[in-house]
Scaffold this active site. Structure first.
Site, short mmCIF file in Angstrom:
data_model
loop_
_atom_site.label_atom_id
_atom_site.label_comp_id
_atom_site.label_asym_id
_atom_site.label_seq_id
_atom_site.Cartn_x
_atom_site.Cartn_y
_atom_site.Cartn_z
N LYS A 226 3.64 -2.88 -6.80
CA LYS A 226 5.06 -2.77 -7.15
C LYS A 226 5.96 -3.38 -6.09
O LYS A 226 6.86 -4.14 -6.39
CB LYS A 226 5.40 -1.29 -7.34
CG LYS A 226 6.85 -1.04 -7.76
CD LYS A 226 7.11 -1.63 -9.12
CE LYS A 226 8.52 -1.42 -9.58
NZ LYS A 226 8.78 -2.14 -10.84
N HIS B 205 8.26 -32.49 -23.73
CA HIS B 205 7.84 -33.22 -22.54
C HIS B 205 6.53 -32.68 -22.00
O HIS B 205 6.33 -32.62 -20.77
CB HIS B 205 8.94 -33.16 -21.48
CG HIS B 205 10.21 -33.81 -21.91
ND1 HIS B 205 10.45 -35.16 -21.76
CD2 HIS B 205 11.31 -33.30 -22.51
CE1 HIS B 205 11.64 -35.45 -22.24
NE2 HIS B 205 12.19 -34.34 -22.71
N GLU C 51 1.53 -10.38 -16.89
CA GLU C 51 1.35 -9.32 -15.90
C GLU C 51 0.51 -8.16 -16.42
O GLU C 51 -0.37 -7.66 -15.71
CB GLU C 51 2.72 -8.75 -15.47
CG GLU C 51 3.46 -9.57 -14.45
CD GLU C 51 4.78 -8.91 -14.06
OE1 GLU C 51 5.08 -8.89 -12.87
OE2 GLU C 51 5.49 -8.40 -14.95
N TRP D 192 -3.77 -1.83 -1.40
CA TRP D 192 -3.73 -3.09 -2.16
C TRP D 192 -4.34 -4.13 -1.24
O TRP D 192 -3.80 -4.45 -0.19
CB TRP D 192 -2.28 -3.44 -2.52
CG TRP D 192 -2.16 -4.61 -3.46
CD1 TRP D 192 -2.20 -4.60 -4.82
CD2 TRP D 192 -1.96 -5.98 -3.08
NE1 TRP D 192 -2.03 -5.86 -5.32
CE2 TRP D 192 -1.89 -6.73 -4.27
CE3 TRP D 192 -1.83 -6.64 -1.87
CZ2 TRP D 192 -1.70 -8.12 -4.28
CZ3 TRP D 192 -1.65 -8.02 -1.86
CH2 TRP D 192 -1.58 -8.74 -3.06
N GLU E 6 10.98 -14.59 -18.28
CA GLU E 6 10.72 -13.17 -18.05
C GLU E 6 9.77 -12.61 -19.11
O GLU E 6 8.88 -11.81 -18.80
CB GLU E 6 12.04 -12.40 -18.05
CG GLU E 6 11.92 -10.89 -17.89
CD GLU E 6 11.27 -10.46 -16.58
OE1 GLU E 6 10.90 -9.28 -16.48
OE2 GLU E 6 11.12 -11.29 -15.66
N ASN F 81 0.14 0.05 6.35
CA ASN F 81 0.67 -0.83 5.31
C ASN F 81 1.27 -2.04 5.99
O ASN F 81 2.04 -1.91 6.94
CB ASN F 81 1.75 -0.10 4.50
CG ASN F 81 2.26 -0.94 3.34
OD1 ASN F 81 1.69 -1.97 3.01
ND2 ASN F 81 3.35 -0.49 2.72
N GLY F 82 0.91 -3.24 5.54
CA GLY F 82 1.43 -4.46 6.15
C GLY F 82 0.31 -5.41 6.51
O GLY F 82 -0.84 -5.25 6.07
N ARG G 266 1.97 1.57 -5.89
CA ARG G 266 2.12 0.67 -4.75
C ARG G 266 0.80 0.04 -4.33
O ARG G 266 0.79 -0.97 -3.63
CB ARG G 266 2.70 1.44 -3.56
CG ARG G 266 4.09 1.96 -3.76
CD ARG G 266 4.60 2.61 -2.49
NE ARG G 266 4.86 1.62 -1.46
CZ ARG G 266 6.05 1.15 -1.16
NH1 ARG G 266 7.11 1.57 -1.82
NH2 ARG G 266 6.21 0.26 -0.21
N LYS H 152 6.13 -10.92 -18.25
CA LYS H 152 5.75 -9.57 -18.63
C LYS H 152 4.40 -9.58 -19.35
O LYS H 152 3.55 -8.72 -19.11
CB LYS H 152 6.82 -8.94 -19.55
CG LYS H 152 8.07 -8.51 -18.84
CD LYS H 152 7.89 -7.28 -18.01
CE LYS H 152 8.07 -7.40 -16.56
NZ LYS H 152 8.55 -8.43 -15.81
N CYS I 271 0.84 -1.19 0.00
CA CYS I 271 0.00 0.00 0.00
C CYS I 271 0.88 1.25 0.00
O CYS I 271 2.07 1.16 0.28
CB CYS I 271 -0.91 0.01 1.22
SG CYS I 271 -1.91 -1.50 1.39
#
Length: 613
Positions: A608, A509, A493, A74, A486, A100-101, A27, A490, A2
């Site tokens: 983030k 496989h 996301e 968040w 990666e 936050n947390g 955030r 991307k 947050c």
């Protein structure tokens, strides 16, 4: 995860806080809220959605108060709703708090408080905490600062909190454990935030609160106290090395695109003052005192999450090829839960863009408790990982605002390459000639990354053709296997298209069963030791009707004859190719997401800085 912003001083606090929340929206952006002291009482405005929704809710007549706190959420406990948005009131309505947390023992606290008659208006653990602080204050008949201190010794979890008190309307009380909080120092004013981005506009002098510290702040004074030891601490004021322009879009449509294009400079900045190929020198002062531990390491363990984990996979190949040290790459989120074996002589390298990743911090604490030397690689000066590490190396990539990491990845690769090369030089596992060749080639990488930006128009055309695909497969071998991971990350996301990355040889496989004319397959097939094998994999996909997009080394004459779409990148050595080959994949993801109408900088459900487990 947050965002926290608070202010006390002489400016209209609503203006400062809301502008700060916009800067921190990366955030957390499920909901937003503001609390001020106005008309002799605490007034709270909060709204599900973006900061813009909060502004519309407040209206054109903003409060004139010169003290205020704000928050972007968040969601963890409770869905994104107006009621679950911060700030939260205490039961008597005299205290209001942003948090936050995660409070891990909130359920037990809530049960106890409910038995005492407390009624809750939200589903959040945060509201439970402010009710608990009020309860402690009433039971001990003490001041708010002491109540906060005592309450925080009883809670389990992570927090960064800021509290306003209706009975002391000129005072903010803040505290942190496991979640970042920075205090900006001005002339007769103080700014608080989750990171420095909302503060730099007003001051470059800051105090980073340490774990288990709390602060009492008025316009005239800042005092800091240790929560458990109940001892006053001397605030250590640091100077920010951050320019306002670095956190603006600078003419780009999105932060993500800006940060992709910044990679030429950010990679150079990683090397600046450290690498001098002409002189044949590589200096890493950040790990100077623990260089011997790296040189003599029996094993290197890399802990990281997400994109940083992919950087760790590339580093595994680098350390083993250059320095001949065995490496294990671990998800930080799993590391401490499987009772890992850590031996004397092991070195742990922790990688994080923000330096606040909760899982990585927990892995570091475990490693340190078992006697390991822990080195950090992160981007944010003064962050928790920087402070917890024995030593470390900053990437100096500059602020990364886009939630989907881009320049942090290539900056991490640059730093990890330099650490691996420096270790190899000391261990004499590379000849001097070969070492100098690598230094020269690493110096050339920024220019080669810049050449990749010339591919933007071609990638835009490819993106238009595949923007409606439902699935993607990314394949690579050797150093390019982590690039495949990666690239897939991307895409999923920011465009919400399902994508998977695999070693190209693993296609047979299982994943080959998915391939048909509807399945785009992205190969990273640059000229390396696995080139011929990847050519065979491409043929296998084409034989099953798959549509193939290939990243190749410029001048390749073979693969363009069999692929549907070809993107050429400059030639470099195998070890450094991921810094180059990832760029077109970043651009592909970006353009597909834009064409699908997605919020590129703030993709749904993501934050983030992942500061909770």
């Amino acid at each position: 995860m947050c965002g926290i912003v608070a202010y006390v001083g002489h400016r209209p606090s609503a203006d400062v806080v809301i502008k700060g929340l916009r800067r921190l929206e990366y955030r957390g952006y499920d909901s937003a809220g503001l609390a001020v002291y106005e008309n002799d009482r605490l007034e709270v405005f909060k709204k599900k959605g973006k900061v813009a929704d909060l502004e519309a809710h407040i209206g054109s007549e903003k409060p004139k108060s010169t003290i205020g706190i704000g928050h972007t959420r968040w969601a963890t406990h409770g869905a994104p709703t107006d009621g679950n948005a911060h700030p939260h009131f205490s039961g008597d309505g005299k205290l209001v708090m942003i948090h936050n947390g995660i409070i891990e023992n909130y359920a037990a606290l809530k049960k106890e408080l409910s038995g005492k008659g407390h009624e809750f208006q939200s589903e959040t653990d945060s509201e439970v905490l402010i009710h608990f602080i009020q309860d402690v204050k009433n039971n001990l008949d003490c001041g708010l600062a002491e109540a906060v201190r005592v309450a925080l010794t009883k809670v389990v979890g992570a927090y960064a909190i800021v509290i306003m008190d209706e009975e002391n309307p000129g005072t903010l009380i803040a505290a942190r454990k496991g979640s970042p909080l920075v205090i900006g120092v001005g002339e007769g004013e103080y700014f608080l935030a989750s990171d420095a981005t909302p503060i730099v506009e007003y001051t470059n002098e800051v105090v980073y609160l340490n774990d288990m510290e709390m602060a009492v702040i008025t316009r005239e004074n800042l005092s800091v106290r240790h929560i458990e030891e109940d001892e006053e601490q001397e605030p250590y004021i640091q100077t920010l090395d951050l320019e306002l322009e670095a956190i603006e879009k600078g003419g780009f449509e999105h932060f993500m695109l800006k940060e992709i294009y910044e990679q030429e400079r950010s990679i150079f900045d990683c090397m600046r003052g450290r690498l001098n190929a002409e002189a044949g020198t590589l200096t890493l002062g950040g790990i100077h005192h623990y260089q011997e531990h790296l040189i003599n390491a029996n094993r290197i363990i890399i802990v990281a999450c997400g994109t940083s984990w992919h950087a760790g996979l590339v580093a595994e190949y680098m350390f083993e090829e250059f320095a001949r040290i065995p490496v294990e790459v671990e998800y930080a989120s799993e590391f401490r839960y499987r009772n890992p074996v850590i031996n004397k002589g092991d070195v742990v390298i922790a990688i994080s863009q923000s330096g606040e990743t909760a899982d990585t911090l927990a892995a570091m604490e475990l490693a340190k408790s078992q006697g390991a030397i822990v080195l950090g690689v992160c981007n944010v000066v003064g962050s928790s990982i920087a402070r917890l590490s024995h030593e470390g190396v900053y990437t100096h990539a500059g602020p990364e605002i886009g939630v989907a990491s881009t320049k942090a990845f290539t900056a991490q690769l640059t730093v990890l390459a330099m650490i691996a090369l420096k270790t190899a030089w000391h261990r004499k596992t590379l000849s001097e000639a070969r070492f100098l060749e690598y230094l020269c080639e690493l110096e050339r990488i920024p220019a080669k990354v810049a050449k990749c930006f010339e591919l933007n128009d071609k990638i835009t055309v490819i993106s238009e053709l595949f923007k409606d695909a439902r699935n993607f497969l990314y394949l690579g071998r050797g150093y390019n296997f982590p690039v495949a991971l990666e690239g897939a990350l991307k895409l999923k996301e920011i465009s919400y298209i399902h994508a998977e990355g695999y070693p190209a040889a693993e296609m047979k496989h299982g994943p080959i069963a998915l391939i048909d004319e509807e399945m785009p397959v992205v190969f990273i097939a640059t000229r390396d030791s696995s080139y011929d094998k990847v050519v065979s994999n491409i043929q296998e996909v084409k034989a099953r009707g798959g549509r193939v997009i290939v990243v190749v080394t410029k001048g390749d004459a073979l693969i363009p004859k069999m692929a549907d779409f070809v993107v050429e990148v400059p030639k470099t050595c195998d070890a450094f190719m991921p810094m180059v080959s990832v760029v077109p994949l970043q651009l592909l993801s970006y353009h597909i997401a834009v064409m699908r109408g997605c919020n590129v900088d703030q993709p749904r459900n993501l934050a983030k800085s992942v500061t909770v487990e």
